[in-house]
Scaffold this motif. Sequence first.
Motif, short mmCIF file in Angstrom:
data_model
loop_
_atom_site.label_atom_id
_atom_site.label_comp_id
_atom_site.label_asym_id
_atom_site.label_seq_id
_atom_site.Cartn_x
_atom_site.Cartn_y
_atom_site.Cartn_z
N ASN A 109 -6.24 5.37 7.70
CA ASN A 109 -4.97 5.84 8.24
C ASN A 109 -4.43 4.72 9.12
O ASN A 109 -5.18 4.16 9.95
CB ASN A 109 -5.18 7.12 9.05
N TRP A 167 0.72 8.98 7.21
CA TRP A 167 0.38 7.57 7.15
C TRP A 167 -1.07 7.33 6.73
O TRP A 167 -1.70 6.35 7.11
CB TRP A 167 0.70 6.84 8.47
N ASP A 168 -1.61 8.28 5.94
CA ASP A 168 -2.88 8.03 5.28
C ASP A 168 -2.63 7.07 4.13
O ASP A 168 -1.68 7.27 3.35
CB ASP A 168 -3.47 9.33 4.72
N VAL A 169 -3.45 6.07 3.99
CA VAL A 169 -3.29 5.09 2.92
C VAL A 169 -3.96 5.64 1.66
O VAL A 169 -5.16 5.89 1.63
CB VAL A 169 -3.90 3.73 3.31
N TYR A 186 0.84 -1.20 0.00
CA TYR A 186 0.00 0.00 0.00
C TYR A 186 0.87 1.25 0.00
O TYR A 186 1.99 1.27 0.49
CB TYR A 186 -0.97 0.02 1.19
N PHE A 216 1.42 5.16 1.15
CA PHE A 216 0.98 6.06 2.23
C PHE A 216 1.84 7.31 2.25
O PHE A 216 2.93 7.36 1.68
CB PHE A 216 0.99 5.35 3.58
#
Length: 298
Positions: A158, A134-136, A128, A130
Amino acid sequence: MMSVERLDRTRGELAAFLRQKRESLSPLSLGLPTTTRRRTPGLRREEVAAMAGVGLTWYTWLEQGRDISVSSYFLDRIATVFSLDEIERRHLFLLAQKRPPICRGNVTVENPPVAHLLLNDLKTRPAYLFNLRWDVLAWNPAAQLVFGFEDRHIEERNIFWMLFADERLSRNIDNWEAQSALFVASFRRNFAQAPEDEAMQELVFQLQERSAYFKDLWNSQNVHGRCRGQRTITVNGIGPVLFHHSTITIDQEQNLYLAIYAAEDDEIGKKLAVGTYPEKVESESLSFDRISPHDEHE
């Protein structure tokens, strides 16, 4: 030890770089008066020093390539006057101080094309994308099976919100307390890059309000540099899976990173290489792209 010849060459390159940037600026665009007596292309040295709030003599010596030491504050002031981007700013610091500057943090929601290509290629590896907070931002089908990003509201995608405010992920991570402590210690490095960012501050505030354990970890002031190791996560329909995980930088300037999980058992990796979901879901403020296994041929 750096040779005298190399030091001389570096100072010469610094002098040429500063002179080119100074001469490329338009006095008129900066609100400075232009007269027929102006013989110097661009700005004068005294104008650069005045606008940067630094000493004229010190700036002159720097542009002349003299062997002097200048502070990071000094260089940042010069970089501001010259409107240097992050790459040019890094180049300036390397020439003047022989080391890169502290990266300025920014929280972006952009998904570069290279991230899509990588996610498509990593079919058996949950991965993933980010950002600094650390928001995906994007993920592949294998990551959906492991982390369930699709099952959460866009504002809750997140990693730290999922770890400390939503037990659907935390209950599936073996030795969760120790693993979450490593997450927080890694995040502290990112927070230090943008401590005044309102989104970063709001996330930390909400997590401290929501989780006493996160608050204790945050107040411990631990900092962890490694973004790799082993982690056991229980995957629905498969059971506990031992993953080797690592994080690579996709875009240093935009602070975008790719987390990759590789199952130790290759057969389990094959089981993870399934799953589809919509190509794109949008909210009022963010747009998150999904990586579908069908996209690569379209």
